[in-house]
Design an enzyme around this catalytic site. Structure first.
Site, mmCIF file in Angstrom:
data_model
loop_
_atom_site.group_PDB
_atom_site.id
_atom_site.type_symbol
_atom_site.label_atom_id
_atom_site.label_comp_id
_atom_site.label_asym_id
_atom_site.label_seq_id
_atom_site.Cartn_x
_atom_site.Cartn_y
_atom_site.Cartn_z
ATOM 1 N N GLY A 107 -10.889 -80.346 -99.231
ATOM 2 C CA GLY A 107 -10.136 -81.494 -99.760
ATOM 3 C C GLY A 107 -10.096 -81.531 -101.274
ATOM 4 O O GLY A 107 -9.547 -80.649 -101.926
ATOM 5 N N GLU A 115 -6.196 -74.241 -103.598
ATOM 6 C CA GLU A 115 -7.401 -75.074 -103.790
ATOM 7 C C GLU A 115 -7.503 -76.177 -102.746
ATOM 8 O O GLU A 115 -8.582 -76.439 -102.195
ATOM 9 C CB GLU A 115 -7.359 -75.690 -105.191
ATOM 10 C CG GLU A 115 -8.532 -76.567 -105.544
ATOM 11 C CD GLU A 115 -9.813 -75.768 -105.703
ATOM 12 O OE1 GLU A 115 -10.636 -75.824 -104.764
ATOM 13 O OE2 GLU A 115 -10.002 -75.095 -106.742
ATOM 14 N N ALA A 153 11.195 -81.708 -98.217
ATOM 15 C CA ALA A 153 11.710 -81.438 -96.868
ATOM 16 C C ALA A 153 10.802 -82.081 -95.830
ATOM 17 O O ALA A 153 9.567 -82.001 -95.927
ATOM 18 C CB ALA A 153 11.786 -79.933 -96.624
ATOM 19 N N LYS A 158 -11.485 -72.314 -93.560
ATOM 20 C CA LYS A 158 -11.955 -72.584 -94.926
ATOM 21 C C LYS A 158 -13.076 -71.618 -95.316
ATOM 22 O O LYS A 158 -13.137 -71.156 -96.458
ATOM 23 C CB LYS A 158 -12.440 -74.030 -95.019
ATOM 24 C CG LYS A 158 -11.313 -75.052 -94.857
ATOM 25 C CD LYS A 158 -11.855 -76.442 -94.586
ATOM 26 C CE LYS A 158 -10.748 -77.466 -94.476
ATOM 27 N NZ LYS A 158 -11.202 -78.762 -93.938
ATOM 28 N N THR A 191 0.676 -87.104 -95.167
ATOM 29 C CA THR A 191 -0.547 -87.556 -95.854
ATOM 30 C C THR A 191 -0.705 -86.846 -97.198
ATOM 31 O O THR A 191 -0.862 -87.478 -98.249
ATOM 32 C CB THR A 191 -1.780 -87.258 -94.961
ATOM 33 O OG1 THR A 191 -1.581 -87.889 -93.697
ATOM 34 C CG2 THR A 191 -3.062 -87.755 -95.585
ATOM 35 N N VAL A 249 -9.155 -75.962 -99.073
ATOM 36 C CA VAL A 249 -10.596 -75.897 -98.790
ATOM 37 C C VAL A 249 -11.312 -77.121 -99.352
ATOM 38 O O VAL A 249 -11.256 -77.389 -100.552
ATOM 39 C CB VAL A 249 -11.218 -74.614 -99.403
ATOM 40 C CG1 VAL A 249 -12.695 -74.521 -99.047
ATOM 41 C CG2 VAL A 249 -10.474 -73.378 -98.928
HETATM 42 P P1 NDP Z 1 1.162 -84.704 -91.969
HETATM 43 O O1 NDP Z 1 1.425 -84.544 -90.524
HETATM 44 O O2 NDP Z 1 0.700 -86.023 -92.455
HETATM 45 O O3 NDP Z 1 2.496 -84.337 -92.781
HETATM 46 C C1 NDP Z 1 3.251 -83.203 -92.491
HETATM 47 C C2 NDP Z 1 4.585 -83.319 -93.227
HETATM 48 O O4 NDP Z 1 5.310 -82.110 -93.053
HETATM 49 C C3 NDP Z 1 5.453 -84.450 -92.711
HETATM 50 O O5 NDP Z 1 6.217 -84.984 -93.769
HETATM 51 C C4 NDP Z 1 6.393 -83.714 -91.729
HETATM 52 O O6 NDP Z 1 7.637 -84.353 -91.579
HETATM 53 C C5 NDP Z 1 6.576 -82.399 -92.459
HETATM 54 N N1 NDP Z 1 6.916 -81.314 -91.558
HETATM 55 C C6 NDP Z 1 6.150 -80.790 -90.582
HETATM 56 N N2 NDP Z 1 6.808 -79.784 -89.977
HETATM 57 C C7 NDP Z 1 8.005 -79.676 -90.599
HETATM 58 C C8 NDP Z 1 9.134 -78.826 -90.435
HETATM 59 N N3 NDP Z 1 9.140 -77.888 -89.488
HETATM 60 N N4 NDP Z 1 10.177 -78.997 -91.262
HETATM 61 C C9 NDP Z 1 10.179 -79.941 -92.230
HETATM 62 N N5 NDP Z 1 9.118 -80.773 -92.426
HETATM 63 C C10 NDP Z 1 8.063 -80.638 -91.616
HETATM 64 O O7 NDP Z 1 0.141 -83.544 -92.363
HETATM 65 P P2 NDP Z 1 -0.922 -83.557 -93.539
HETATM 66 O O8 NDP Z 1 -0.295 -84.019 -94.780
HETATM 67 O O9 NDP Z 1 -2.166 -84.211 -93.078
HETATM 68 O O10 NDP Z 1 -1.282 -81.981 -93.632
HETATM 69 C C11 NDP Z 1 -0.398 -81.084 -94.213
HETATM 70 C C12 NDP Z 1 -1.135 -79.783 -94.499
HETATM 71 O O11 NDP Z 1 -2.208 -80.061 -95.385
HETATM 72 C C13 NDP Z 1 -1.758 -79.110 -93.279
HETATM 73 O O12 NDP Z 1 -1.718 -77.731 -93.449
HETATM 74 C C14 NDP Z 1 -3.216 -79.581 -93.345
HETATM 75 O O13 NDP Z 1 -4.099 -78.664 -92.736
HETATM 76 C C15 NDP Z 1 -3.430 -79.605 -94.831
HETATM 77 N N6 NDP Z 1 -4.495 -80.472 -95.295
HETATM 78 C C16 NDP Z 1 -4.551 -81.766 -94.861
HETATM 79 C C17 NDP Z 1 -5.527 -82.604 -95.351
HETATM 80 C C18 NDP Z 1 -5.603 -84.029 -94.948
HETATM 81 O O14 NDP Z 1 -6.555 -84.717 -95.371
HETATM 82 N N7 NDP Z 1 -4.711 -84.546 -94.146
HETATM 83 C C19 NDP Z 1 -6.523 -82.114 -96.324
HETATM 84 C C20 NDP Z 1 -6.347 -80.739 -96.717
HETATM 85 C C21 NDP Z 1 -5.372 -79.960 -96.205
HETATM 86 P P3 NDP Z 1 7.814 -85.524 -90.490
HETATM 87 O O15 NDP Z 1 6.804 -86.576 -90.824
HETATM 88 O O16 NDP Z 1 9.223 -85.974 -90.722
HETATM 89 O O17 NDP Z 1 7.555 -84.902 -89.166
HETATM 90 N N1 HSE Z 2 -8.639 -81.868 -90.965
HETATM 91 C C1 HSE Z 2 -9.270 -81.473 -92.174
HETATM 92 C C2 HSE Z 2 -10.647 -82.106 -92.253
HETATM 93 C C3 HSE Z 2 -8.454 -81.896 -93.360
HETATM 94 O O1 HSE Z 2 -10.900 -83.060 -91.516
HETATM 95 O O2 HSE Z 2 -11.479 -81.626 -93.016
HETATM 96 C C4 HSE Z 2 -9.008 -81.392 -94.669
HETATM 97 O O3 HSE Z 2 -8.905 -80.021 -94.773
#
Ligand code: NDP
Ligand code: HSE
Length: 445
Positions: free
Chosen positions: A133, A128, A43, A204, A13, A131
């Protein structure tokens, strides 16, 4: 000029949001940085899934090769979880790369060690997007409000939790149904209990409190309570009293120490924070010079979070050319000027309270309850007795099945939490009280 090369750890995401924004807004961003920025490598675990996105990025399952790649200037972590993210960021830092991360769990729990490693390697760690979004709250606390002694901040800082509470209150939807939708929309954490039990908000809050008060990260000092026990009944009673129930993170610096707490909270309905709904987040910050300031925006989601992450990348590009002494300190204050405030424990918290009791509808019950408050010196702000339910139709009947049960709602004035706990213990011990007392904190903000 040679493009700045970004290595993305994670292309889910958030990672996709970053890649899309950097591509779509490349010209506008270059006008700001003076250098083009390209995501060259990413990756993931599932290579085929990432390649199907058809982005012009070299995809690998070997994350280690990215943090060791001499052609990568900035490592951007959006994979989540503790390991391997922590070790990868340590390696990136040791290899002299600036690091940007959206991983609040990592910063809240391991931030002190990561920042120390970054100082030793003369690189920056930016967070940034970890915390609230898309809201630039770290920038606001660290730079925009730098003139102030920040006294307190309070925020709705979990999009998933706020989405669930809003949909339950407005549309009467079930908890499980709304959580499933938040997961499908990419808002929820990989383990959604982090969202609903308040752990994500606590991460956060720990980060914001450090930056606001100039102290090391102290996740363990955050009192955390989730939203899973908030009932429709409480949402409705709160509404009748002129309040909304929100999941609030609150950091307050007092003379005698710091309160850090995350819990469901009744907020007067006229307050702006009470009207922040859905996935939106908002943070209210009170500085001694500026007074109250409010920051509002999407708290989760691909491009809102990507927006914050790209802003950090742009700052990191500037760090490529700035001496460490000329950079904004990573925790807002000079490293040798961080203070060790006393962290207050729950009995010392100061708050008003909403209490819901279920009592047998007998003469003298209310007087006994109010007498307990009087003896403890707790002032009652409001009291509301609801219609009795006949015991044989109610969930908490006495043995005869004939004594009605009345819900009694009390709002107290601000009081030490230790005293409220004593009052609850005494009320709970009364034979006329038929169910555990519900307690929700009230903040007038
Ligand atoms: P997703 O699950 O959508 O994406 C995670 C990505 O990381 C995928 O591409 C996954 O690959 C890859 N990945 C996970 N583990 C590994 C690994 N061991 N080696 C290589 N690649 C890996 O997560 P999000 O994008 O939602 O969240 C990512 C981070 O951002 C988290 O820390 C979350 O707390 C933070 N965050 C998320 C928000 C949100 O709105 N979603 C907002 C703010 C922060 P694959 O798909 O191939 O498994
Ligand atoms: N899971 C978190 C939320 C993502 O819902 O606020 C954003 O940090």
């Amino acid at each position: 000029m040679k493009p700045v090369s970004i290595g993305l750890l994670g292309l889910g995401t958030v990672g996709q949001g970053v890649a899309n924004i950097l591509l779509r807004n490349s010209a506008e961003i270059e006008r700001r940085t003076g250098r083009p920025i390209r995501v060259t490598r990413a990756a993931v675990r599932n290579q085929a899934k990432a390649e199907a996105l058809a982005l012009d990025i070299d995809i690998t399952t070997d994350a280690d090769s990215i943090v060791s790649d001499p052609d990568i200037d900035i490592v951007c972590e959006a994979m989540g979880g503790e390991e391997p993210a922590l070790q990868l960021l340590h390696k990136a830092i040791a290899n002299g790369k600036h690091v940007v991360t959206a991983n609040k769990a990592l910063i809240a729990v391991h931030g002190n060690e990561l920042l120390e490693a970054a100082r030793d390697s003369n690189v920056s760690v930016s967070y940034e997007s970890a915390v609230a979004g898309g809201i630039p709250i770290i920038k606001a606390l660290r730079e925009g409000l730098a003139a102030n002694r920040i006294q307190w901040l309070a925020g709705i800082i979990n999009g998933t939790g706020n989405f669930i509470l809003s949909e339950m209150a407005e549309k009467g939807r079930s908890f499980a149904d709304v959580l499933a939708e938040a997961q499908a929309l990419g808002y929820a954490e990989a383990d959604p209990t982090f969202d609903v039990e308040g752990i994500d908000a606590a991460h956060k809050l720990a980060i914001m409190a450090s930056v606001a008060f100039g102290m090391p990260l102290q996740f363990d000092a955050v009192y955390t309570e989730g939203i899973s026990h908030v009932t429709r009944e409480d949402v409705e009673f709160a509404d009748e009293l002129g309040y909304r129930i929100k999941h609030l993170g609150l950091a307050r610096k007092r003379q005698d120490g710091v309160e850090l707490r995350v819990h469901p909270t009744l907020i007067p309905e006229k307050r702006l924070l009470a009207n922040v709904n859905g996935v939106m987040n908002a943070v209210l910050v009170h500085g001694d010079a500026v007074g109250p300031t409010l920051y509002y925006g999407a708290g989760a989601g691909s491009e809102p979070t990507g927006s914050a992450m790209v802003a950090d990348i742009i700052d990191a590009v500037r760090c490529l050319h700035a001496e460490p002494a000329h950079r904004v300190p990573m925790l807002a204050f000079q490293d040798d000027a961080l203070s060790s405030h006393v962290m207050l424990d729950t009995p010392d918290y100061l708050s008003a309270y909403y209490l819901r009791l279920h009592a047998l509808d007998q003469p003298g019950v209310l007087a006994t309850v109010t007498d307990i408050f009087g003896k403890l010196g707790i002032s009652i702000e409001a009291i509301m007795q609801k219609e009795p339910a006949m015991a044989d139709s109610g969930e908490a009947a006495d043995e005869s099945g004939e004594v009605p049960i009345v819900p009694i709602i009390l709002l107290t004035r601000r009081v030490r939490e230790g005293l409220i706990e004593q009052a609850i213990d005494r009320i709970q011990a009364l034979t006329t009280i038929t169910q555990p007392v519900t307690r929700i904190r009230v903040e007038s903000l």
